[in-house]
Each structure stands twice: as structure tokens, then as C-alpha cells.
Design a protein around this motif. Structure first.
Motif, PDB file in Angstrom:
ATOM      1  N   ALA A 192       0.832  -1.205   0.000  1.00 41.04           N
ATOM      2  CA  ALA A 192       0.000   0.000   0.000  1.00 41.04           C
ATOM      3  C   ALA A 192       0.867   1.256   0.000  1.00 41.04           C
ATOM      4  CB  ALA A 192      -0.931  -0.010   1.209  1.00 41.04           C
ATOM      5  N   ARG A 201       1.000   4.427  -2.734  1.00 38.08           N
ATOM      6  CA  ARG A 201       0.903   5.841  -2.346  1.00 38.08           C
ATOM      7  C   ARG A 201       2.141   6.618  -2.797  1.00 38.08           C
ATOM      8  NH1 ARG A 201      -1.504   3.428   2.310  1.00 38.08           N
ATOM      9  NH2 ARG A 201       0.496   3.472   3.418  1.00 38.08           N
ATOM     10  N   THR A 245      -6.090   1.708  -3.517  1.00 39.87           N
ATOM     11  CA  THR A 245      -5.140   2.638  -2.911  1.00 39.87           C
ATOM     12  C   THR A 245      -4.735   3.724  -3.898  1.00 39.87           C
ATOM     13  OG1 THR A 245      -4.286   0.882  -1.467  1.00 39.87           O
ATOM     14  CG2 THR A 245      -2.911   2.837  -1.738  1.00 39.87           C
TER      15      THR A 245
END
Length: 321
Positions: free
Chosen positions: A249, A253, A291
Motif C-alpha cells: 500500500a 501511495r 489505494t
């Protein structure tokens, strides 16, 4: 809201003697639909044959589309090429291309398949039949995109993508991968970042940031085409790295933030992910898309005047549903 490109033909019945997880794309679609995210589902057209032949050998393209691939090539691919597999092989590059065109308009789109980075000019390999990343990138450049950067974070090197795009103006490739993993013979990307076995979250993320950031800043691409493989996960059947769920994740990002900070559009493809529990693998893929979508959907993205002029019809957005 963010766009996800999906086609029913992404889910093909498993051919005999195949170990590939053929229902993974359908599970990713279901998980995304059940997530509650505000998703604009868009259906792609198959990639025109001429666009595939701009990257792959014409004889091989004919073999695939007519479902008469030689047995030795099928062994290298990892499964037989049936008529339904052939149909899927033509639709997936269309999905990656459409996701890229939508990203140029909106800032982000995901293809729920794709990332077939091992396919070479005259053969498939490693569960890849046609190289959707290379096909989409070549078509985009032919249509006027100045610079495409293919960012490949799959645990395996993007050898086919590197080989098929080498020397082509307007296309650069980045691959961060496990050095000792498949393929044995690596190609030469614009920038390769080989990692030793067992690299975990902190070292991976620091290395990714330290190597990808200057490449993006030097190239100043018009588009990032992102191979978001989840096989760097510690429990992946074919991986040799040790990323956690949180690490994956954080990777998404980081990639998203690099794009946001520079006003760059980004289109993602599924990439690799393997394990005995197909639902868990699909969940990692779905989480990657979610995400990215959460990070990118509300930014103030402004396409260039050239890309805006393509309009909804030219980008295939008239088929949104």
C-alpha cells in the motif's frame, strides 16, 4: 470517482494443463464492485491487429489470433492458446491503451488486467501472450504522446517490455525486481533496479524513491504506465521479496504522490500475483487499485490542451456505463 477498464473476456475458461489463475480478473472485478468505491466502469475494444503487429512479429500475431500457436511456444507461455485465450490476448492490450487514454484526460485509470511484460516479439513467455504495455505505449507515441514512462514494480524484470521498446523514441522503461528471479536472462531497461532476495518494506520503498524520482524528473514524461504487480509480497508463490500488505500500500501511495507532485497522469495494469488462495491474491490486486484510486481521484488534474482536444469519443469514453 475513478475509472476502471474491464471486459468480460478478461475471464477466460482455464485451458487444460494450465496453472495460471484464470479467475483472478473476475475476482478483482467483484472485489472492486463490493468495495463501495465510486468507480466508473468502462469497457474497452479489442486492440486493432495493426497496433499489435507494430510491436509483435506478424506471423506470431497470426498464430495467436488463429489459435494455432506451436506447442513449444505454448510451453514457454505456460498454457495452451485456445480461441478464448486468443480473444483475451487481443482485448487486454485494448484495455491498457484505453486506461492510458482515460488517464491522459482524467489523471488516473486502472486496467483490471494487463501488465504482460514477458511477451517478446515472436513468442509469449511467463503467462504473457501479447505485451500490452509495449503495444499501448507504441500506439500512444504514434498518436502524439511525447514521452511514456513504463514503471514496472512486478517482482520479475520486465524483460519483454524492455526488449520491445528499446530504441523506440518516446518510450522509457523502469524495472525494480528481484535480481535472482525469473527471467534468468534479463533485458536492459532504461533503468533496472535489481534487488537481493528478502528485501523488505523500508529498503524497498527507499530504493524505489531514490531511483525512480530522478528518472521521472529527468524524463518529464507525459504519462506513467504502471505495472503494479503484487508479487513482491512476502507470501507470494513466485516472489523472492518480503513486502508486507502495508508495504504494498505504501508503494502505491509513493507512486501516486510522485505523479501528483508533478501533475502527471498515471494508468495502472494488474501485473503478477500468485498463491494457493486466488481470492487473497485478487484482494491484493484490488487493494492496489483502490489505494491508487483513493490517492489520485480527487486531485486537481489538468490535462494539456492537446490531450483535452482528443475528447470523450476519441478516448473511448462514450462507452462508459
Amino acid at each position: 470517482m475513478f475509472a476502471v477498464v474491464h471486459h468480460a473476456d478478461y475471464v477466460a475458461p482455464a485451458p487444460a494443463r494450465s496453472t495460471y489463475q484464470w479467475n483472478k480478473n473476475g475476482l478483482v472485478r467483484d472485489l472492486l464492485a463490493e468495495s463501495g468505491a465510486d468507480i466508473d466502469w468502462i469497457t474497452p475494444d479489442p486492440m486493432p491487429r495493426a497496433a499489435i503487429e507494430a510491436v509483435h512479429d506478424g506471423d506470431y500475431v497470426a498464430e495467436v489470433l488463429e489459435a494455432r500457436v506451436a506447442r513449444e511456444k505454448e510451453r514457454r507461455i505456460g498454457f495452451p492458446v485456445t480461441p478464448l485465450v486468443a480473444r483475451r490476448a487481443q482485448v487486454v492490450p485494448g484495455g491498457t491503451y484505453l486506461a492510458a487514454r482515460i488517464a491522459l484526460e482524467r489523471g488516473f485509470a486502472a486496467n483490471s488486467a494487463g501488465g504482460s511484460h514477458h511477451a517478446l516479439a515472436d513468442t509469449g513467455a511467463g503467462y504473457c501472450v501479447f505485451n500490452d504495455l509495449a503495444i499501448a505505449a507504441v500506439r500512444l507515441v504514434d498518436e502524439g504522446v511525447r514521452q511514456v514512462l513504463i514503471v514496472d514494480c512486478d517482482v520479475h524484470q520486465g524483460d519483454g517490455t524492455a526488449a520491445l521498446t528499446a530504441g523506440r523514441p518516446g518510450i522509457a522503461t523502469y524495472s525494480i525486481h528481484a535480481e535472482k528471479n525469473f527471467p534468468v536472462r534479463k533485458a536492459r531497461s532504461t533503468l533496472d533496479v535489481p534487488l537481493p532476495d528478502g528485501v523488505g518494506d523500508d529498503e524497498y520503498l527507499a530504493t524505489l524513491a531514490d531511483t525512480l524520482t530522478p528518472l521521472i524528473d529527468g524524463l518529464r514524461p507525459d504519462l506513467i504506465l504502471y505495472q503494479a504487480g503484487v508479487d513482491p509480497f512476502v507470501g507470494d508463490r513466485l516472489g523472492r521479496l518480503n513486502l508486507s500488505e502495508a508495504g504494498l500500500a505504501a508503494r502505491e501511495r509513493l507512486i501516486a504522490q510522485l505523479a501528483i507532485d508533478r501533475g502527471l497522469p498515471i494508468a495502472s495494469t494488474l501485473g503478477g500475483g500468485y498463491g494457493p488462495d486466488t481470492l487473497e491474491v485478487a484482494r491484493r490486486h484490488a487493494n492496489a487499485i483502490l489505494t491508487l484510486g483513493a490517492a489520485l481521484e480527487n486531485r486537481d488534474f489538468r490535462p494539456t490542451a492537446h490531450f483535452s482536444s482528443w475528447g470523450r469519443r476519441s478516448a473511448g469514453l462514450d462507452r462508459a456505463h
